[in-house]
Design a protein around this motif. Structure first.
Motif, short mmCIF file in Angstrom:
data_model
loop_
_atom_site.label_atom_id
_atom_site.label_comp_id
_atom_site.label_asym_id
_atom_site.label_seq_id
_atom_site.Cartn_x
_atom_site.Cartn_y
_atom_site.Cartn_z
N PRO A 168 0.77 -1.25 0.00
CA PRO A 168 0.00 0.00 0.00
C PRO A 168 0.80 1.30 0.00
O PRO A 168 0.27 2.31 -0.39
CB PRO A 168 -0.81 -0.10 1.29
N TYR A 173 0.07 2.50 -5.78
CA TYR A 173 -1.09 1.86 -5.16
C TYR A 173 -2.20 2.88 -4.96
O TYR A 173 -1.96 3.94 -4.37
CB TYR A 173 -0.68 1.26 -3.81
N GLN A 176 -7.82 4.41 -2.56
CA GLN A 176 -9.06 3.73 -2.20
C GLN A 176 -9.01 2.25 -2.52
O GLN A 176 -10.03 1.57 -2.48
CB GLN A 176 -10.23 4.41 -2.90
N GLY A 177 -7.84 1.74 -2.81
CA GLY A 177 -7.67 0.31 -2.98
C GLY A 177 -7.91 -0.16 -4.39
O GLY A 177 -8.63 0.47 -5.16
N ASP A 178 -7.30 -1.28 -4.73
CA ASP A 178 -7.50 -1.86 -6.06
C ASP A 178 -8.67 -2.84 -6.00
O ASP A 178 -9.40 -2.91 -5.03
CB ASP A 178 -6.20 -2.54 -6.54
N ALA A 181 -8.52 -5.19 -3.01
CA ALA A 181 -8.79 -4.56 -1.72
C ALA A 181 -10.27 -4.26 -1.53
O ALA A 181 -10.82 -4.42 -0.44
CB ALA A 181 -7.98 -3.28 -1.60
N SER A 182 -10.95 -3.86 -2.62
CA SER A 182 -12.34 -3.44 -2.47
C SER A 182 -13.26 -4.62 -2.20
O SER A 182 -14.34 -4.44 -1.64
CB SER A 182 -12.79 -2.67 -3.70
N ARG A 203 -18.46 4.62 -2.12
CA ARG A 203 -17.46 5.59 -1.67
C ARG A 203 -18.03 6.99 -1.61
O ARG A 203 -17.33 7.94 -1.32
CB ARG A 203 -16.26 5.57 -2.60
N THR B 116 -10.37 4.90 2.58
CA THR B 116 -9.10 4.31 2.15
C THR B 116 -9.26 2.84 1.81
O THR B 116 -10.34 2.28 1.91
CB THR B 116 -8.05 4.42 3.25
N TYR B 117 -8.14 2.23 1.45
CA TYR B 117 -8.14 0.83 1.03
C TYR B 117 -8.32 -0.14 2.20
O TYR B 117 -8.69 -1.27 2.01
CB TYR B 117 -6.83 0.50 0.31
#
Lengths: 258, 181
Positions: A168, A173, A176-178, A181-182, A203, B116-117
């Motif tokens: 991360p 990266y 808000q994540g790939d 991650a989501s 989001r 965030t992630y």
């Protein structure tokens, strides 16, 4: 930090360029302090560059010399505490990481920062035998940047879950994540087949689902809790007293000017 | 001596109060809500304050239990990270039916400022929630109010849990609705 302004608009570019802005830089001074001079002398040939920044000695070394340099600093110069150790991602610019160790000499009240540049996809030697604090710090470097640490006693992710994909703190990266991650918690708890049922992450904190009658009240068209609205093809009837319906054709358009 | 002594021998003179089973069961359920001692972040401090002497949850029959097997309310107080989501769900699964969930604070409701992630964007992605409590962090009075709202909700419900509308985890409306309780 100054406020970020998008600079894509070519027409307005001249407004964005601040001709008088000077990037603030910490002045670099020559090593004149008696103690720091002795430190640089003790390291002799291993130091590529050395200067003073805000009263702290900065030493640039080769990445393969890190254990040797830190051992000399600890055993001969009295830097017995490694207070911070991490990396900075310069992959886009130079395809390498910057690694640093922040050391403290308690008796002299002096600090030294040892800096090295590590090429992408290469490993660094662990300094865990010298400083016990390096154990967790190196695990964090491994977790956040994916930098391998040789001879580390227990190299395992420390902050993210063990089955996490991606590092991360890399600049590539997304915040808000790939994709992985989501869906992480859904995949892990329910399984991938439940992705459709649970749906993607929301989001947008101001999002209102018009058809969701369980979580959102429909002003002017209240229905029963949990009523299925999706089958009905009916427009919202606006309450005259509460809301103004701007779609309503109440105005009259004139053909010619009076 | 007792002026209003009931004469058990005469008539059908038993002391009888008529009620429905639902009301009786819900009276019992709603007046002894035992939440799980489970704090995630700063909201947990407010939760502890609500349990302590000044706000005093005990007077509402609400006593924190340290085991999910003895608890029937889960107060998700704080930021739920993705790493921890698995364990939060496991604790929820370990609680015995009937069980209810209060999502306390912005972070638990929507992820809050942690866009965030690493943060679960609303605990209702993994656990069905009964009461959403807004605030950052909600004051103890607000948590008490949420609990009173939950009591109200329980009193409305049927004693048979299968008949109750439980919030499902689907965010999309329409055709597909599977209960993941």
């Amino acid at each position: 930090m100054r406020k970020y302004v998008p600079k894509d608009n070519v027409q307005k570019k001249s407004y964005y360029t601040d001709r008088f802005h000077v990037v603030p830089r910490v002045p670099r001074e020559k090593v004149e302090d008696e103690h720091f001079v002795s430190v640089v002398e003790a390291l002799a040939g291993d130091v590529k560059e050395s200067y003073i920044e805000i009263g702290q000695l900065v030493l640039h070394i080769n990445p393969e010399d890190n254990f040797k340099v830190l051992k000399i600093l600890k055993e001969e110069c009295g830097y017995t505490q490694c207070s911070e150790q991490s990396a900075v991602d310069y992959l886009a610019k130079d395809n390498e990481f910057e690694l640093f160790w922040q050391l403290l000499n308690i008796t002299e009240a002096k600090r030294v920062r040892v800096v090295c540049r590590l090429a992408n996809a290469s490993a660094i030697e662990s300094v865990e035998p010298l400083f016990k604090s390096a154990n967790f710090a190196e695990r964090e470097i491994f977790d956040m940047f994916g930098i391998k640490v040789n001879n580390h006693p227990f190299l395992k992710r420390i902050l993210m879950p063990d089955d996490w994909e991606g590092n991360p703190l890399l600049k590539t990266y997304p915040l808000q994540g790939d994709e992985f991650a989501s869906w992480y918690e859904v995949d892990k708890i329910f399984g991938k087949e439940y992705r459709d049922i649970i749906g993607p992450e929301n989001r947008d904190p101001a999002k209102i689902d018009v058809e969701d009658t369980k979580r959102f009240s429909r002003v002017g068209y209240e229905v029963e809790f949990g009523a299925d609205y999706s089958t009905e093809e009916k427009d919202i009837e606006y309450s005259e007293t509460l809301l103004v319906n701007y779609n309503k054709k109440s105005s009259k358009q004139l053909d010619e000017r009076r | 001596m007792a002026q209003h002594q009931v004469n058990y021998a005469s008539t059908a003179g038993l002391p009888i109060a008529l009620t429905s089973v639902d009301k009786l069961v819900n009276w019992g359920r709603s007046n002894s809500l035992w939440p799980l001692t489970y704090g995630l972040a700063c909201c947990a401090i407010e939760m502890m304050a609500s349990g302590a002497s000044r706000y005093d949850f005990d007077r509402m029959g609400t006593i924190f239990r340290a085991s999910p097997r003895q608890a029937d309310v889960m107060i998700l107080a704080g930021t739920l990270s993705k790493k921890h989501s698995e364990f939060a769900r496991r604790l929820y699964d370990q609680m015995t039916e009937p069980k209810w969930v209060i999502s306390m604070g912005s972070c638990a409701n929507t992820g809050g400022m942690f866009n965030t992630y690493a943060t679960v964007q609303g605990v209702d992605r993994i656990i069905p929630v009964d009461i959403y409590l807004p605030g950052c962090a909600p004051r103890p009075e607000t948590l008490q109010y949420a609990l009173m709202m939950l009591q109200k909700k329980i009193r409305r419900e049927s004693a048979d849990m299968k008949k109750n509308t439980k919030q499902d985890l689907t965010t999309q409306t329409g055709k597909k609705r599977t209960r993941l309780i």
